[in-house]
Design a protein around this motif. Structure first.
Motif, PDB file in Angstrom:
ATOM      1  N   LEU A 182       8.889   8.754  49.880  1.00 15.70           N
ATOM      2  CA  LEU A 182       9.622   8.866  48.616  1.00 15.70           C
ATOM      3  C   LEU A 182       9.349   7.660  47.725  1.00 15.70           C
ATOM      4  O   LEU A 182       9.152   7.802  46.516  1.00 15.70           O
ATOM      5  CB  LEU A 182      11.127   8.994  48.866  1.00 15.70           C
ATOM      6  CG  LEU A 182      11.625  10.295  49.472  1.00 15.70           C
ATOM      7  CD1 LEU A 182      13.124  10.209  49.737  1.00 15.70           C
ATOM      8  CD2 LEU A 182      11.296  11.490  48.594  1.00 15.70           C
ATOM      9  N   ASP A 183       9.313   6.469  48.331  1.00 13.93           N
ATOM     10  CA  ASP A 183       8.982   5.257  47.570  1.00 13.93           C
ATOM     11  C   ASP A 183       7.606   5.384  46.927  1.00 13.93           C
ATOM     12  O   ASP A 183       7.418   5.079  45.748  1.00 13.93           O
ATOM     13  CB  ASP A 183       9.002   4.020  48.473  1.00 13.93           C
ATOM     14  CG  ASP A 183      10.383   3.668  48.997  1.00 13.93           C
ATOM     15  OD1 ASP A 183      11.386   4.158  48.434  1.00 13.93           O
ATOM     16  OD2 ASP A 183      10.452   2.910  49.994  1.00 13.93           O
ATOM     17  N   ALA A 184       6.626   5.830  47.716  1.00 12.81           N
ATOM     18  CA  ALA A 184       5.251   5.965  47.213  1.00 12.81           C
ATOM     19  C   ALA A 184       5.167   7.021  46.115  1.00 12.81           C
ATOM     20  O   ALA A 184       4.465   6.831  45.109  1.00 12.81           O
ATOM     21  CB  ALA A 184       4.300   6.312  48.365  1.00 12.81           C
ATOM     22  N   ILE A 237       5.548  21.495  36.263  1.00 13.52           N
ATOM     23  CA  ILE A 237       5.696  20.066  36.517  1.00 13.52           C
ATOM     24  C   ILE A 237       4.389  19.565  37.122  1.00 13.52           C
ATOM     25  O   ILE A 237       3.862  20.173  38.046  1.00 13.52           O
ATOM     26  CB  ILE A 237       6.876  19.802  37.479  1.00 13.52           C
ATOM     27  CG1 ILE A 237       8.175  20.312  36.856  1.00 13.52           C
ATOM     28  CG2 ILE A 237       6.981  18.319  37.823  1.00 13.52           C
ATOM     29  CD1 ILE A 237       9.340  20.353  37.816  1.00 13.52           C
ATOM     30  N   PRO A 238       3.853  18.466  36.628  1.00 17.22           N
ATOM     31  CA  PRO A 238       2.579  17.969  37.154  1.00 17.22           C
ATOM     32  C   PRO A 238       2.656  17.628  38.640  1.00 17.22           C
ATOM     33  O   PRO A 238       3.697  17.183  39.135  1.00 17.22           O
ATOM     34  CB  PRO A 238       2.308  16.700  36.340  1.00 17.22           C
ATOM     35  CG  PRO A 238       3.279  16.685  35.230  1.00 17.22           C
ATOM     36  CD  PRO A 238       4.390  17.616  35.574  1.00 17.22           C
ATOM     37  N   GLU A 239       1.546  17.822  39.318  1.00 13.86           N
ATOM     38  CA  GLU A 239       1.440  17.452  40.724  1.00 13.86           C
ATOM     39  C   GLU A 239       1.522  15.931  40.857  1.00 13.86           C
ATOM     40  O   GLU A 239       1.071  15.205  39.975  1.00 13.86           O
ATOM     41  CB  GLU A 239       0.097  17.895  41.298  1.00 13.86           C
ATOM     42  CG  GLU A 239      -0.127  19.369  41.303  1.00 13.86           C
ATOM     43  CD  GLU A 239      -1.498  19.736  41.817  1.00 13.86           C
ATOM     44  OE1 GLU A 239      -1.616  20.853  42.341  1.00 13.86           O
ATOM     45  OE2 GLU A 239      -2.454  18.931  41.691  1.00 13.86           O
ATOM     46  N   THR A 240       2.055  15.487  41.967  1.00  9.68           N
ATOM     47  CA  THR A 240       2.026  14.066  42.286  1.00  9.68           C
ATOM     48  C   THR A 240       0.960  13.851  43.343  1.00  9.68           C
ATOM     49  O   THR A 240       0.965  14.519  44.382  1.00  9.68           O
ATOM     50  CB  THR A 240       3.397  13.571  42.793  1.00  9.68           C
ATOM     51  OG1 THR A 240       4.374  13.843  41.789  1.00  9.68           O
ATOM     52  CG2 THR A 240       3.355  12.082  43.072  1.00  9.68           C
ATOM     53  N   LEU A 241       0.050  12.944  43.037  1.00  8.83           N
ATOM     54  CA  LEU A 241      -1.066  12.650  43.938  1.00  8.83           C
ATOM     55  C   LEU A 241      -0.979  11.182  44.341  1.00  8.83           C
ATOM     56  O   LEU A 241      -1.138  10.292  43.505  1.00  8.83           O
ATOM     57  CB  LEU A 241      -2.395  12.944  43.246  1.00  8.83           C
ATOM     58  CG  LEU A 241      -2.549  14.363  42.680  1.00  8.83           C
ATOM     59  CD1 LEU A 241      -3.873  14.504  41.942  1.00  8.83           C
ATOM     60  CD2 LEU A 241      -2.430  15.415  43.772  1.00  8.83           C
ATOM     61  N   LEU A 242      -0.716  10.957  45.606  1.00  6.28           N
ATOM     62  CA  LEU A 242      -0.610   9.592  46.103  1.00  6.28           C
ATOM     63  C   LEU A 242      -1.986   8.938  46.164  1.00  6.28           C
ATOM     64  O   LEU A 242      -2.998   9.621  46.325  1.00  6.28           O
ATOM     65  CB  LEU A 242       0.040   9.585  47.489  1.00  6.28           C
ATOM     66  CG  LEU A 242       1.499  10.045  47.518  1.00  6.28           C
ATOM     67  CD1 LEU A 242       1.998  10.166  48.951  1.00  6.28           C
ATOM     68  CD2 LEU A 242       2.371   9.095  46.723  1.00  6.28           C
ATOM     69  N   PRO A 243      -2.024   7.605  46.077  1.00  8.06           N
ATOM     70  CA  PRO A 243      -3.314   6.911  46.147  1.00  8.06           C
ATOM     71  C   PRO A 243      -3.890   6.933  47.564  1.00  8.06           C
ATOM     72  O   PRO A 243      -3.162   7.042  48.551  1.00  8.06           O
ATOM     73  CB  PRO A 243      -2.982   5.478  45.724  1.00  8.06           C
ATOM     74  CG  PRO A 243      -1.520   5.330  45.940  1.00  8.06           C
ATOM     75  CD  PRO A 243      -0.915   6.700  45.814  1.00  8.06           C
ATOM     76  N   ALA A 275       4.503   0.627  54.833  1.00  9.82           N
ATOM     77  CA  ALA A 275       4.775   1.444  53.643  1.00  9.82           C
ATOM     78  C   ALA A 275       4.049   2.787  53.682  1.00  9.82           C
ATOM     79  O   ALA A 275       4.327   3.666  52.877  1.00  9.82           O
ATOM     80  CB  ALA A 275       4.375   0.681  52.378  1.00  9.82           C
ATOM     81  N   SER A 276       3.156   2.958  54.644  1.00  9.65           N
ATOM     82  CA  SER A 276       2.399   4.208  54.762  1.00  9.65           C
ATOM     83  C   SER A 276       3.179   5.232  55.583  1.00  9.65           C
ATOM     84  O   SER A 276       3.561   4.956  56.718  1.00  9.65           O
ATOM     85  CB  SER A 276       1.047   3.944  55.434  1.00  9.65           C
ATOM     86  OG  SER A 276       0.393   5.161  55.712  1.00  9.65           O
ATOM     87  N   SER A 277       3.376   6.403  55.041  1.00 11.78           N
ATOM     88  CA  SER A 277       4.064   7.473  55.772  1.00 11.78           C
ATOM     89  C   SER A 277       3.265   7.963  56.965  1.00 11.78           C
ATOM     90  O   SER A 277       3.843   8.433  57.949  1.00 11.78           O
ATOM     91  CB  SER A 277       4.315   8.674  54.851  1.00 11.78           C
ATOM     92  OG  SER A 277       5.261   8.374  53.877  1.00 11.78           O
ATOM     93  N   LEU A 278       1.962   7.869  56.902  1.00 10.63           N
ATOM     94  CA  LEU A 278       1.127   8.458  57.943  1.00 10.63           C
ATOM     95  C   LEU A 278       1.383   7.843  59.315  1.00 10.63           C
ATOM     96  O   LEU A 278       1.507   8.566  60.308  1.00 10.63           O
ATOM     97  CB  LEU A 278      -0.355   8.355  57.573  1.00 10.63           C
ATOM     98  CG  LEU A 278      -1.329   9.024  58.531  1.00 10.63           C
ATOM     99  CD1 LEU A 278      -0.980  10.494  58.750  1.00 10.63           C
ATOM    100  CD2 LEU A 278      -2.751   8.878  58.021  1.00 10.63           C
ATOM    101  N   GLY A 279       1.461   6.529  59.401  1.00 10.64           N
ATOM    102  CA  GLY A 279       1.722   5.890  60.696  1.00 10.64           C
ATOM    103  C   GLY A 279       3.044   6.346  61.295  1.00 10.64           C
ATOM    104  O   GLY A 279       3.137   6.622  62.497  1.00 10.64           O
TER     105      GLY A 279
END
Length: 139
Positions: free
Chosen positions: A74-76, A11-17, A41-45
């Motif tokens: 998950l949304d991203a 399965i291809p990797e998913t790479l977030l922007p 919307a950013s998971s990091l914060g």
């Protein structure tokens, strides 16, 4: 020795922007609460807020922050083509906010005794990238 990071499912990797503004604000010294408020919307914060709360023994807050980061991640992922499975590699820096949120969610779930969540998130983390936990713990 087997490559623990190998994608055995094909399965291809998913790479977030890249999150340029988030990274710039963090580099400028902005607080996690300001990052989460400015970029919800950013998971990091959310992962950073979860880490702060956990370090201060506020486990329920850590759980809540990490759950928001997990869901925003998950949304991203879905926007980036993820279909509910497949690798989300730690080596791709923009994926780290999501993976850190997953890790924080598992840690907070353990702290409040939510065993089913600990197991489920542990499997999800390992399926995303088996090297992520060690990388997060090494930071």
């Amino acid at each position: 020795m087997a490559d623990l990071g190998a994608n055995l499912l094909g399965i291809p990797e998913t790479l977030l922007p890249e999150e340029v503004e988030v990274n710039e604000r963090l580099a400028a010294g902005d607080e996690a609460v300001d990052i989460a408020a400015a970029f919800p919307a950013s998971s990091l914060g959310w992962a950073l807020l979860a880490d702060e709360a956990h370090a201060e023994g506020r486990y329920v807050e850590s759980y809540a922050y990490s759950r928001v980061g997990y869901h925003r991640g998950l949304d991203a992922l879905r926007k980036s083509g993820w279909r509910g499975q497949g690798p989300v590699p730690w080596r791709h820096v923009p994926n780290r906010g999501f993976l850190r949120s997953l890790y924080a969610l598992q840690r907070a779930a353990a702290a409040i005794g939510e065993t089913e969540e600990v197991d489920r998130i542990g499997r999800f983390l390992n399926d995303s990238d088996p090297l992520a936990v060690a990388a997060i713990e090494a930071e």
